[in-house]
Design a protein around this motif. Sequence first.
Motif, PDB file in Angstrom:
ATOM      1  N   PRO A   8      28.323 -23.450 -67.712  1.00 42.66           N
ATOM      2  CA  PRO A   8      28.652 -24.115 -66.442  1.00 42.66           C
ATOM      3  C   PRO A   8      28.341 -23.276 -65.206  1.00 42.66           C
ATOM      4  CG  PRO A   8      30.409 -24.430 -68.035  1.00 42.66           C
ATOM      5  CD  PRO A   8      29.476 -23.436 -68.638  1.00 42.66           C
ATOM      6  N   VAL A   9      28.589 -21.975 -65.264  1.00 45.44           N
ATOM      7  CA  VAL A   9      28.313 -21.121 -64.105  1.00 45.44           C
ATOM      8  C   VAL A   9      26.818 -21.092 -63.819  1.00 45.44           C
ATOM      9  CG1 VAL A   9      28.383 -18.763 -63.215  1.00 45.44           C
ATOM     10  CG2 VAL A   9      30.356 -19.703 -64.444  1.00 45.44           C
ATOM     11  N   LEU A  10      26.017 -20.884 -64.845  1.00 46.79           N
ATOM     12  CA  LEU A  10      24.565 -20.858 -64.685  1.00 46.79           C
ATOM     13  C   LEU A  10      24.039 -22.213 -64.238  1.00 46.79           C
ATOM     14  CD1 LEU A  10      21.779 -19.598 -64.958  1.00 46.79           C
ATOM     15  CD2 LEU A  10      21.888 -20.057 -67.422  1.00 46.79           C
ATOM     16  N   GLU A  11      24.534 -23.284 -64.835  1.00 43.60           N
ATOM     17  CA  GLU A  11      24.052 -24.617 -64.482  1.00 43.60           C
ATOM     18  C   GLU A  11      24.365 -24.955 -63.028  1.00 43.60           C
ATOM     19  OE1 GLU A  11      25.735 -27.200 -67.401  1.00 43.60           O
ATOM     20  OE2 GLU A  11      24.614 -26.289 -69.046  1.00 43.60           O
ATOM     21  N   GLY A  12      25.537 -24.551 -62.543  1.00 43.67           N
ATOM     22  CA  GLY A  12      25.885 -24.796 -61.153  1.00 43.67           C
ATOM     23  C   GLY A  12      24.962 -24.049 -60.202  1.00 43.67           C
ATOM     24  N   VAL A  84       8.139 -11.406 -70.504  1.00 45.95           N
ATOM     25  CA  VAL A  84       7.557 -10.980 -69.231  1.00 45.95           C
ATOM     26  C   VAL A  84       7.334 -12.210 -68.364  1.00 45.95           C
ATOM     27  CG1 VAL A  84       5.593  -9.873 -68.083  1.00 45.95           C
ATOM     28  CG2 VAL A  84       6.439  -8.962 -70.265  1.00 45.95           C
ATOM     29  N   GLU A  85       7.688 -12.089 -67.087  1.00 45.63           N
ATOM     30  CA  GLU A  85       7.479 -13.178 -66.141  1.00 45.63           C
ATOM     31  C   GLU A  85       6.645 -12.674 -64.969  1.00 45.63           C
ATOM     32  OE1 GLU A  85      10.132 -16.414 -63.724  1.00 45.63           O
ATOM     33  OE2 GLU A  85      10.736 -14.307 -63.621  1.00 45.63           O
ATOM     34  N   ALA A  86       5.499 -13.302 -64.750  1.00 43.22           N
ATOM     35  CA  ALA A  86       4.646 -12.977 -63.606  1.00 43.22           C
ATOM     36  C   ALA A  86       4.920 -13.991 -62.506  1.00 43.22           C
ATOM     37  CB  ALA A  86       3.175 -13.018 -64.018  1.00 43.22           C
ATOM     38  N   GLY A  87       5.654 -13.564 -61.488  1.00 40.56           N
ATOM     39  CA  GLY A  87       5.985 -14.445 -60.373  1.00 40.56           C
ATOM     40  C   GLY A  87       7.433 -14.881 -60.396  1.00 40.56           C
ATOM     41  N   THR A  88       8.324 -14.049 -59.880  1.00 33.55           N
ATOM     42  CA  THR A  88       9.765 -14.299 -59.979  1.00 33.55           C
ATOM     43  C   THR A  88      10.322 -15.077 -58.799  1.00 33.55           C
ATOM     44  OG1 THR A  88      10.160 -12.373 -61.377  1.00 33.55           O
ATOM     45  CG2 THR A  88      12.006 -13.154 -60.055  1.00 33.55           C
ATOM     46  N   SER A  89       9.869 -14.771 -57.577  1.00 28.32           N
ATOM     47  CA  SER A  89      10.403 -15.385 -56.362  1.00 28.32           C
ATOM     48  C   SER A  89      11.919 -15.170 -56.303  1.00 28.32           C
ATOM     49  CB  SER A  89      10.031 -16.859 -56.267  1.00 28.32           C
ATOM     50  OG  SER A  89      10.398 -17.422 -55.021  1.00 28.32           O
ATOM     51  N   HIS A  90      12.704 -16.253 -56.205  1.00 24.19           N
ATOM     52  CA  HIS A  90      14.155 -16.117 -56.131  1.00 24.19           C
ATOM     53  C   HIS A  90      14.811 -16.063 -57.506  1.00 24.19           C
ATOM     54  CE1 HIS A  90      14.615 -17.652 -51.699  1.00 24.19           C
ATOM     55  NE2 HIS A  90      13.623 -16.810 -51.844  1.00 24.19           N
ATOM     56  N   GLY A  91      14.007 -16.077 -58.555  1.00 19.36           N
ATOM     57  CA  GLY A  91      14.535 -15.851 -59.895  1.00 19.36           C
ATOM     58  C   GLY A  91      15.004 -17.075 -60.640  1.00 19.36           C
ATOM     59  N   VAL A  92      14.577 -18.270 -60.241  1.00 14.53           N
ATOM     60  CA  VAL A  92      15.055 -19.481 -60.915  1.00 14.53           C
ATOM     61  C   VAL A  92      14.599 -19.506 -62.373  1.00 14.53           C
ATOM     62  CG1 VAL A  92      15.018 -22.003 -60.923  1.00 14.53           C
ATOM     63  CG2 VAL A  92      15.148 -20.766 -58.751  1.00 14.53           C
ATOM     64  N   SER A  93      13.301 -19.415 -62.608  1.00 13.06           N
ATOM     65  CA  SER A  93      12.810 -19.447 -63.991  1.00 13.06           C
ATOM     66  C   SER A  93      13.282 -18.225 -64.765  1.00 13.06           C
ATOM     67  CB  SER A  93      11.286 -19.545 -64.011  1.00 13.06           C
ATOM     68  OG  SER A  93      10.694 -18.575 -63.176  1.00 13.06           O
ATOM     69  N   THR A  94      13.467 -17.101 -64.074  1.00 13.76           N
ATOM     70  CA  THR A  94      13.962 -15.891 -64.729  1.00 13.76           C
ATOM     71  C   THR A  94      15.322 -16.133 -65.367  1.00 13.76           C
ATOM     72  OG1 THR A  94      13.012 -14.783 -62.785  1.00 13.76           O
ATOM     73  CG2 THR A  94      14.143 -13.407 -64.403  1.00 13.76           C
ATOM     74  N   LEU A  95      16.159 -16.913 -64.707  1.00 15.26           N
ATOM     75  CA  LEU A  95      17.493 -17.197 -65.232  1.00 15.26           C
ATOM     76  C   LEU A  95      17.421 -17.961 -66.550  1.00 15.26           C
ATOM     77  CD1 LEU A  95      19.244 -18.177 -61.880  1.00 15.26           C
ATOM     78  CD2 LEU A  95      19.587 -16.074 -63.190  1.00 15.26           C
ATOM     79  N   TYR A  96      16.497 -18.915 -66.639  1.00 22.01           N
ATOM     80  CA  TYR A  96      16.313 -19.647 -67.898  1.00 22.01           C
ATOM     81  C   TYR A  96      15.847 -18.702 -69.007  1.00 22.01           C
ATOM     82  CZ  TYR A  96      16.515 -24.228 -65.507  1.00 22.01           C
ATOM     83  OH  TYR A  96      16.896 -25.350 -64.789  1.00 22.01           O
ATOM     84  N   LEU A  97      14.903 -17.833 -68.682  1.00 23.29           N
ATOM     85  CA  LEU A  97      14.369 -16.907 -69.679  1.00 23.29           C
ATOM     86  C   LEU A  97      15.442 -15.927 -70.141  1.00 23.29           C
ATOM     87  CD1 LEU A  97      10.950 -16.143 -67.934  1.00 23.29           C
ATOM     88  CD2 LEU A  97      11.325 -17.656 -69.892  1.00 23.29           C
ATOM     89  N   ALA A  98      16.205 -15.399 -69.196  1.00 23.09           N
ATOM     90  CA  ALA A  98      17.258 -14.445 -69.556  1.00 23.09           C
ATOM     91  C   ALA A  98      18.353 -15.115 -70.375  1.00 23.09           C
ATOM     92  CB  ALA A  98      17.843 -13.813 -68.295  1.00 23.09           C
ATOM     93  N   ALA A  99      18.656 -16.375 -70.059  1.00 25.02           N
ATOM     94  CA  ALA A  99      19.646 -17.111 -70.848  1.00 25.02           C
ATOM     95  C   ALA A  99      19.174 -17.259 -72.290  1.00 25.02           C
ATOM     96  CB  ALA A  99      19.908 -18.471 -70.218  1.00 25.02           C
TER      97      ALA A  99
END
Length: 228
Positions: A8-12, A84-99
């Motif tokens: 829930p915290v991540l989804e919010g 590895v993620e090429a292109g993080t910006s504000h980290g939206v996709s990074t959060l999915y990958l880390a999850a």
Amino acid sequence: MTSPLHDPVLEGLLDRLHAQSDEQVAETSAFTAEQRRVSGQDRSQRGFDDNMRRFYSDKLVALDRDKATFCYQVGRALGARRVVEAGTSHGVSTLYLAAAVRDNGHDDGVVIATEYEPAKAAIARANFDEAGLAPWIELREGDLRETLVDCGGPVDFLLVDIWHVALDALELVAPALRPGAVVVTDNTIASAQGYEPYFEFLNDPANKLRTMTLPFTGGLEFTIRVGD
């Protein structure tokens, strides 16, 4: 679409970030259309000049929610430990990958994220902390042609979400891809002309990659590293 994250915290947080990114779509589309009109070239065919850097300096340009969710699912299916993620910006996709790495049970797993702009990197780090996912993320700030020289071990999954240095990222990370590793690349239909050199690398048998384009909006390239 029901979220597979069950956090829930991540989804919010993701709801808020996706909404913020969506609000910027019209402005970004108008900018790219004007640039195309002036130069006669698609953005993927032009270098990332100072004008573009200024415009994108505060833009999320987040990976679409369905694509990001797909990446989470791929990470889980791979049992990914090193991403590895090429292109993080504000980290939206990074959060999915880390999850995905966290949910795979890898306390020592890592997402190596890359961001050139210091202001964006600072925002991304704050988002990682808010989501409680910072322990699984190593954000490398600077030019990825320097920060991705060493991935620190075999890579299970590479996400390429940055068109102007996409080939540079792939060339650097490819030697570290384990057999069966996956590379996902965004907008390979929408920016097809700019990706021509990238596809030459993908389709060179010497690089041991097999690829197909998935029918997400703008195209999403799904590539696997085949065995030796």
